[in-house]
Design a protein around this motif. Structure first.
Motif, PDB file in Angstrom:
ATOM      1  N   UNK A 176     118.735  87.266  -7.724  1.00 31.81           N
ATOM      2  CA  UNK A 176     119.890  86.830  -7.929  1.00 31.81           C
ATOM      3  C   UNK A 176     120.248  87.029  -9.435  1.00 31.81           C
ATOM      4  N   UNK A 177     119.277  86.994 -10.200  1.00 38.32           N
ATOM      5  CA  UNK A 177     119.651  87.001 -11.693  1.00 38.32           C
ATOM      6  C   UNK A 177     120.060  88.467 -11.955  1.00 38.32           C
ATOM      7  N   UNK A 178     119.159  89.389 -11.439  1.00 37.97           N
ATOM      8  CA  UNK A 178     119.114  90.722 -11.428  1.00 37.97           C
ATOM      9  C   UNK A 178     120.578  91.462 -11.145  1.00 37.97           C
ATOM     10  N   UNK A 179     121.031  90.857 -10.081  1.00 36.75           N
ATOM     11  CA  UNK A 179     122.457  91.171  -9.466  1.00 36.75           C
ATOM     12  C   UNK A 179     123.460  90.890 -10.750  1.00 36.75           C
ATOM     13  N   UNK A 180     123.199  89.694 -11.372  1.00 35.27           N
ATOM     14  CA  UNK A 180     124.361  89.392 -12.503  1.00 35.27           C
ATOM     15  C   UNK A 180     123.952  89.865 -13.752  1.00 35.27           C
ATOM     16  N   UNK A 181     123.224  91.163 -13.642  1.00 30.82           N
ATOM     17  CA  UNK A 181     123.016  91.900 -14.820  1.00 30.82           C
ATOM     18  C   UNK A 181     121.725  91.330 -15.878  1.00 30.82           C
ATOM     19  N   UNK A 182     121.007  90.244 -15.307  1.00 29.73           N
ATOM     20  CA  UNK A 182     120.067  89.688 -16.192  1.00 29.73           C
ATOM     21  C   UNK A 182     118.662  89.884 -15.722  1.00 29.73           C
ATOM     22  N   UNK A 183     117.709  90.201 -16.610  1.00 36.27           N
ATOM     23  CA  UNK A 183     116.297  90.156 -16.247  1.00 36.27           C
ATOM     24  C   UNK A 183     115.623  89.225 -17.305  1.00 36.27           C
ATOM     25  N   UNK A 184     115.333  88.332 -16.830  1.00 36.71           N
ATOM     26  CA  UNK A 184     114.491  87.271 -17.771  1.00 36.71           C
ATOM     27  C   UNK A 184     113.258  87.511 -18.036  1.00 36.71           C
ATOM     28  N   UNK A 185     112.463  88.260 -17.291  1.00 34.54           N
ATOM     29  CA  UNK A 185     111.094  88.718 -17.846  1.00 34.54           C
ATOM     30  C   UNK A 185     110.923  89.621 -18.780  1.00 34.54           C
ATOM     31  N   UNK A 186     110.094  89.583 -19.753  1.00 33.84           N
ATOM     32  CA  UNK A 186     110.194  90.473 -21.059  1.00 33.84           C
ATOM     33  C   UNK A 186     110.062  92.082 -20.767  1.00 33.84           C
ATOM     34  N   UNK A 187     110.649  92.774 -21.648  1.00 34.32           N
ATOM     35  CA  UNK A 187     110.463  94.368 -21.514  1.00 34.32           C
ATOM     36  C   UNK A 187     109.216  94.797 -21.709  1.00 34.32           C
ATOM     37  N   UNK A 188     108.420  93.890 -22.736  1.00 39.20           N
ATOM     38  CA  UNK A 188     106.953  94.335 -22.784  1.00 39.20           C
ATOM     39  C   UNK A 188     106.114  94.075 -21.675  1.00 39.20           C
ATOM     40  N   UNK A 189     106.472  93.144 -20.719  1.00 38.88           N
ATOM     41  CA  UNK A 189     105.825  92.954 -19.469  1.00 38.88           C
ATOM     42  C   UNK A 189     106.194  93.716 -18.505  1.00 38.88           C
ATOM     43  N   UNK A 190     107.433  94.219 -18.278  1.00 39.59           N
ATOM     44  CA  UNK A 190     107.770  95.216 -17.307  1.00 39.59           C
ATOM     45  C   UNK A 190     107.035  96.446 -17.755  1.00 39.59           C
ATOM     46  N   UNK A 191     106.850  96.658 -18.905  1.00 41.27           N
ATOM     47  CA  UNK A 191     106.339  98.159 -19.362  1.00 41.27           C
ATOM     48  C   UNK A 191     104.914  97.897 -19.110  1.00 41.27           C
ATOM     49  N   UNK A 192     104.268  96.979 -19.460  1.00 41.44           N
ATOM     50  CA  UNK A 192     102.825  96.813 -19.134  1.00 41.44           C
ATOM     51  C   UNK A 192     102.355  96.641 -17.487  1.00 41.44           C
TER      52      UNK A 192
END
Length: 290
Positions: A176-192
């Protein structure tokens, strides 16, 4: 804490009932958990929740930063002894007259809402932890004096519990957050974990996404454990309600797993039968601690 004055609560019953209705409508789990408190403590919790819900809705629902600033001005007036003529403030005036409330935590919570108003994705786990304090750890400090006469000794555990609940919200609402343009999970963890935006746009979560989700859930579960360490210093009358809130929120993670991590396409909800089962677990845990 001053001596509880039942007459003061009853005189303001209508204001507290409005706060209770706000809580029940917005969060059935939160309302259910704290409904197990003695009535005047429950009313006090609902008054604090009404403040938090008002602030949250101003940003997430109405996108009204000016309204949030007005709420801040009302809070400033309130803390200097001028009670705005609104049910929420009238109820909170009774709460502040009864308990040793943490005024700074209320201001911190509003700062968290400002962060949401000008949202940027956290870059690191530390940035996410900081955000979780302002929007949820602060709430732990707001309600703690209602739950414990020794609240100053367990502040960090209360912050941890609030943060655990916020991380759970993030994991529950990630789609739901992604559909509203928000990703709360940190960029560093997405990359990892090798997670890209494409992983948020699928119906079936990828292995990369599940690994990231579980890594965050592990942090939340550690925070839940730290939160539970404060139970010995929680007043006896409040202990069942706090355990119920903790167990019910933590169960969201379990249900999400059982549903195949379907958080990208639906919001995880604990069915009423499952809530009843969790509350029985709370009773068993209380007996074991006795």
């Amino acid at each position: 804490m001053t001596t509880l004055n039942p007459t003061l609560f009853e005189t303001n019953r209508a204001a507290f009932e409005i706060c209770a209705a706000i809580t029940k409508r917005a969060s059935q789990s939160f309302y259910t958990a704290f409904s197990h408190l003695p009535r005047h403590r429950a009313w006090s919790i609902y008054a604090v929740y009404a403040f938090c819900r008002t602030a949250d809705d101003l940003i997430d629902v109405h996108h009204d930063l000016a309204g949030l600033e007005q709420l801040q001005q009302e809070l400033v007036a309130f803390t200097t002894g001028e009670v705005p003529a609104k049910p929420m403030w009238e109820a909170l005036a009774v709460v502040f007259a009864t308990y040793d409330m943490d005024r700074a935590a209320f201001f911190d919570m509003l700062q968290g809402q400002r962060q949401d108003a000008t949202f940027t994705q956290p870059t690191t786990a530390a940035a996410l932890e900081d955000y979780c304090y302002y929007v949820a750890g602060s709430v732990g400090l707001m309600i703690l004096p209602i739950l414990s006469s020794q609240h100053r000794q367990i502040r960090q555990s209360a912050i941890a519990l609030g943060s655990a609940m916020q991380l759970t919200n993030i994991l529950r609402d990630v789609g739901e957050d992604y559909q509203q343009g928000r990703i709360y999970l940190p960029k560093s963890q997405l990359i990892a974990h090798g997670v890209t935006n494409a992983d948020f746009e699928t119906v079936t979560p990828s292995d990369h996404f599940i690994a990231l989700w579980e890594a965050t859930a592990k942090v939340a579960e550690q925070d839940y454990q730290q939160g539970l360490t404060m139970l010995p210093l929680i007043d006896d009358a409040a202990r069942p309600a706090l355990m119920a809130a903790t167990y019910l929120y933590r169960e969201i993670l379990t249900v999400a797993r059982e549903q195949g991590y379907a958080v990208l396409t639906q919001r995880t909800v604990i069915p009423k039968l499952r809530q009843a089962q969790v509350l029985r677990q709370v009773q068993q845990a209380l007996k074991q601690r006795a």
